[in-house]
Design an enzyme around this catalytic site. Structure first.
Site, PDB file in Angstrom:
ATOM      1  N   ASP A 165       0.828  -1.221   0.000  1.00 25.50           N
ATOM      2  CA  ASP A 165       0.000   0.000   0.000  1.00 25.50           C
ATOM      3  C   ASP A 165       0.856   1.263   0.000  1.00 25.50           C
ATOM      4  O   ASP A 165       0.368   2.346  -0.308  1.00 25.50           O
ATOM      5  CB  ASP A 165      -0.967   0.006   1.200  1.00 25.50           C
ATOM      6  CG  ASP A 165      -0.301  -0.131   2.570  1.00 25.50           C
ATOM      7  OD1 ASP A 165       0.945  -0.163   2.648  1.00 25.50           O
ATOM      8  OD2 ASP A 165      -1.048  -0.220   3.567  1.00 25.50           O
ATOM      9  N   GLU A 166       2.148   1.119   0.346  1.00 22.90           N
ATOM     10  CA  GLU A 166       2.999   2.304   0.477  1.00 22.90           C
ATOM     11  C   GLU A 166       3.253   3.005  -0.857  1.00 22.90           C
ATOM     12  O   GLU A 166       3.711   4.144  -0.886  1.00 22.90           O
ATOM     13  CB  GLU A 166       4.334   1.936   1.158  1.00 22.90           C
ATOM     14  CG  GLU A 166       4.096   1.326   2.524  1.00 22.90           C
ATOM     15  CD  GLU A 166       5.329   1.261   3.404  1.00 22.90           C
ATOM     16  OE1 GLU A 166       6.245   2.071   3.218  1.00 22.90           O
ATOM     17  OE2 GLU A 166       5.359   0.379   4.290  1.00 22.90           O
ATOM     18  N   TYR A 183      11.998   3.215  -0.394  1.00 17.98           N
ATOM     19  CA  TYR A 183      11.409   1.868  -0.459  1.00 17.98           C
ATOM     20  C   TYR A 183      10.131   1.894  -1.299  1.00 17.98           C
ATOM     21  O   TYR A 183       9.969   1.117  -2.246  1.00 17.98           O
ATOM     22  CB  TYR A 183      11.099   1.341   0.946  1.00 17.98           C
ATOM     23  CG  TYR A 183      10.128   0.175   0.967  1.00 17.98           C
ATOM     24  CD1 TYR A 183      10.496  -1.066   0.462  1.00 17.98           C
ATOM     25  CD2 TYR A 183       8.835   0.329   1.474  1.00 17.98           C
ATOM     26  CE1 TYR A 183       9.600  -2.139   0.459  1.00 17.98           C
ATOM     27  CE2 TYR A 183       7.937  -0.736   1.482  1.00 17.98           C
ATOM     28  CZ  TYR A 183       8.316  -1.962   0.976  1.00 17.98           C
ATOM     29  OH  TYR A 183       7.439  -3.017   0.967  1.00 17.98           O
ATOM     30  N   LYS A 205       9.251   0.131  -4.937  1.00 14.53           N
ATOM     31  CA  LYS A 205       8.148  -0.823  -5.136  1.00 14.53           C
ATOM     32  C   LYS A 205       7.209  -0.318  -6.239  1.00 14.53           C
ATOM     33  O   LYS A 205       6.733  -1.104  -7.058  1.00 14.53           O
ATOM     34  CB  LYS A 205       7.365  -1.028  -3.828  1.00 14.53           C
ATOM     35  CG  LYS A 205       8.122  -1.772  -2.744  1.00 14.53           C
ATOM     36  CD  LYS A 205       8.485  -3.200  -3.122  1.00 14.53           C
ATOM     37  CE  LYS A 205       7.284  -4.115  -3.223  1.00 14.53           C
ATOM     38  NZ  LYS A 205       7.692  -5.531  -3.499  1.00 14.53           N
TER      39      LYS A 205
HETATM   40  P1  NAD Z   1      11.644  -9.769   3.942  1.00 12.60           P
HETATM   41  O1  NAD Z   1      12.647  -8.665   3.928  1.00 12.60           O
HETATM   42  O2  NAD Z   1      11.357 -10.495   5.205  1.00 12.60           O
HETATM   43  O3  NAD Z   1      12.043 -10.867   2.861  1.00 12.60           O
HETATM   44  C1  NAD Z   1      12.537 -10.547   1.588  1.00 12.60           C
HETATM   45  C2  NAD Z   1      13.204 -11.793   1.024  1.00 12.60           C
HETATM   46  O4  NAD Z   1      13.666 -11.478  -0.289  1.00 12.60           O
HETATM   47  C3  NAD Z   1      14.426 -12.246   1.836  1.00 12.60           C
HETATM   48  O5  NAD Z   1      14.386 -13.649   1.996  1.00 12.60           O
HETATM   49  C4  NAD Z   1      15.613 -11.819   0.982  1.00 12.60           C
HETATM   50  O6  NAD Z   1      16.744 -12.656   1.134  1.00 12.60           O
HETATM   51  C5  NAD Z   1      15.018 -11.933  -0.417  1.00 12.60           C
HETATM   52  N1  NAD Z   1      15.669 -11.056  -1.417  1.00 12.60           N
HETATM   53  C6  NAD Z   1      15.954  -9.738  -1.304  1.00 12.60           C
HETATM   54  N2  NAD Z   1      16.524  -9.292  -2.433  1.00 12.60           N
HETATM   55  C7  NAD Z   1      16.604 -10.362  -3.277  1.00 12.60           C
HETATM   56  C8  NAD Z   1      17.083 -10.527  -4.600  1.00 12.60           C
HETATM   57  N3  NAD Z   1      17.623  -9.513  -5.280  1.00 12.60           N
HETATM   58  N4  NAD Z   1      16.987 -11.753  -5.170  1.00 12.60           N
HETATM   59  C9  NAD Z   1      16.453 -12.803  -4.484  1.00 12.60           C
HETATM   60  N5  NAD Z   1      15.988 -12.701  -3.225  1.00 12.60           N
HETATM   61  C10 NAD Z   1      16.055 -11.487  -2.634  1.00 12.60           C
HETATM   62  O7  NAD Z   1      10.315  -9.097   3.353  1.00 12.60           O
HETATM   63  P2  NAD Z   1       8.782  -9.488   3.601  1.00 12.60           P
HETATM   64  O8  NAD Z   1       8.269  -8.674   4.709  1.00 12.60           O
HETATM   65  O9  NAD Z   1       8.638 -10.962   3.609  1.00 12.60           O
HETATM   66  O10 NAD Z   1       8.137  -8.912   2.262  1.00 12.60           O
HETATM   67  C11 NAD Z   1       7.957  -9.724   1.102  1.00 12.60           C
HETATM   68  C12 NAD Z   1       7.319  -8.893   0.019  1.00 12.60           C
HETATM   69  O11 NAD Z   1       6.055  -8.382   0.479  1.00 12.60           O
HETATM   70  C13 NAD Z   1       8.136  -7.658  -0.377  1.00 12.60           C
HETATM   71  O12 NAD Z   1       8.031  -7.488  -1.768  1.00 12.60           O
HETATM   72  C14 NAD Z   1       7.453  -6.501   0.330  1.00 12.60           C
HETATM   73  O13 NAD Z   1       7.620  -5.316  -0.380  1.00 12.60           O
HETATM   74  C15 NAD Z   1       6.012  -6.972   0.319  1.00 12.60           C
HETATM   75  N6  NAD Z   1       5.170  -6.451   1.404  1.00 12.60           N
HETATM   76  C16 NAD Z   1       5.578  -6.567   2.704  1.00 12.60           C
HETATM   77  C17 NAD Z   1       4.738  -6.085   3.716  1.00 12.60           C
HETATM   78  C18 NAD Z   1       5.131  -6.224   5.172  1.00 12.60           C
HETATM   79  O14 NAD Z   1       4.424  -5.691   6.038  1.00 12.60           O
HETATM   80  N7  NAD Z   1       6.191  -6.920   5.520  1.00 12.60           N
HETATM   81  C19 NAD Z   1       3.517  -5.475   3.397  1.00 12.60           C
HETATM   82  C20 NAD Z   1       3.140  -5.395   2.047  1.00 12.60           C
HETATM   83  C21 NAD Z   1       3.975  -5.891   1.062  1.00 12.60           C
END
Ligand code: NAD
Length: 316
Positions: A119-120, A142, A146
């Site tokens: 949502d950001e 960030y 995205k």
């Molecule tokens: P996280 O940081 O816990 O995990 C990200 C994963 O991606 C890690 O395992 C990391 O090693 C891997 N990674 C990073 N760069 C990489 C690359 N270049 N190639 C391969 N692997 C790579 O993040 P999360 O909280 O699990 O978020 C996952 C997705 O959901 C993200 O795209 C984030 O933007 C989105 N998201 C997260 C939230 C939240 O509240 N955490 C909310 C909405 C959307």
């Protein structure tokens, strides 16, 4: 179904693998940055093949992507504070990585791709909620990275007919979240008898969702989502950071003297809010009430000190 989960060793991707890929033939591709942790996948041991790699590596993707029926992209740099300290890796993984992955899926003729977003990308909204047609107005590096990834994915749908859908979700909480994010940061610090840092006036509003509901939505979009379409995944509890802090203090039997006020994050978005009628029309309904989900999350961190203790040291 043969499913490739990129970023599957992170918080949300690993939950997806553990809980929403039963019966599938699963490949996890993950770079294992500081946020990627093989321990997150231990409960799914034996149910997936693991490839350590980067979604920016076109050569590797050319070998790994073909043969999968579904590709779900969770791989990203995900922490806003880190993007303020340095945005380079965010642009690399979240924009170039998405483009490289979309190209690999196009080349391989992947039948379905889901790109997971946030949502950001919309910026901040004082009142009301965004629907999927709202203009993008990201504020943090960030969020901007995205938004860039989302636009590239949509361009591949419109230009090349790539069958990619995008999900945009609010703030997730749940087990296995790296303890730099507010819920596990506060819970683990309170468990250790330490103070917790609260940004600014604490009035920033976030719409919280349990990671299990988010992953349920991603799976549904993988099965029923339209190509080139965006789907919102709204939270179940809109709370100010003060309200969230009060609930965490309560859950851990701590008082307000444990809260240290710290200067606000730069360009800190005041409020996010999504409508989710489009996703609900596909059959989605959240299943975890916030009170129950938060209690379960606190209980998990309390019982799993072995998982989070090694992660408390400052990550590189
Ligand atoms: P996280 O940081 O816990 O995990 C990200 C994963 O991606 C890690 O395992 C990391 O090693 C891997 N990674 C990073 N760069 C990489 C690359 N270049 N190639 C391969 N692997 C790579 O993040 P999360 O909280 O699990 O978020 C996952 C997705 O959901 C993200 O795209 C984030 O933007 C989105 N998201 C997260 C939230 C939240 O509240 N955490 C909310 C909405 C959307």
């Amino acid at each position: 179904m043969r499913v490739l989960v990129t970023g599957g060793a992170g918080f949300i991707g690993s939950h997806f693998v553990r809980s929403f890929t039963g019966g599938d033939e699963v490949t996890v591709l993950d770079k294992l940055t500081y946020a990627g942790n093989p321990a997150n996948l231990e409960p799914a041991e034996g149910r997936f093949a693991f490839v350590r790699g980067d979604i920016c590596d076109a050569g590797l993707l050319g070998e790994v992507v073909p043969g999968h029926d579904l590709v779900v992209n969770f791989a990203a740099e995900s922490h806003v504070d880190r993007s303020i300290a340095g945005a380079g890796e965010f642009v690399r993984s979240n924009v170039l990585g998405v483009q490289t992955l979309m190209q690999a899926c196009l080349d391989a003729g992947t039948p379905k791709v889901v790109h997971v977003s946030t949502d950001e990308v919309y910026g901040s909204i004082e009142a009301g909620s965004w629907d999927e047609t709202a203009p993008l107005g990201p504020n943090s590096p960030y969020a901007a990275s995205k938004a860039g990834g989302d636009l590239i994915a949509l361009a591949y749908a419109r230009t090349h007919g790539l069958p990619v859908s995008i999900t945009r979700c609010g703030n997730n909480y749940g087990p296995y979240q790296y303890p730099e994010k507010v819920v596990p940061l506060f819970v683990t610090r309170l468990l250790d008898g330490l103070d917790v840092p609260l940004y600014g006036d604490g009035g920033n509003v976030r719409d919280w969702i349990h990671v299990d509901d988010h992953c349920r939505a991603v799976r549904l979009v993988a099965e029923r989502g339209g190509a080139g379409e965006v789907y919102h995944v709204a939270g179940t509890a809109e709370l100010t950071n003060l309200e969230l802090t009060a609930r965490l203090l309560d859950a851990l039997g701590a008082g307000w003297r444990r809260v240290e006020r710290v200067p606000d994050r730069k360009a800190h978005d005041r409020r996010y809010s999504l409508t989710d009628g489009k996703l609900r029309a596909l059959g989605y309904a959240p299943q975890t009430a916030f009170e129950q989900g938060l209690a379960g999350t606190v209980a998990w961190y309390t019982a799993n000190r072995r998982w989070w203790e090694p992660l408390r040291k400052p990550a590189p």
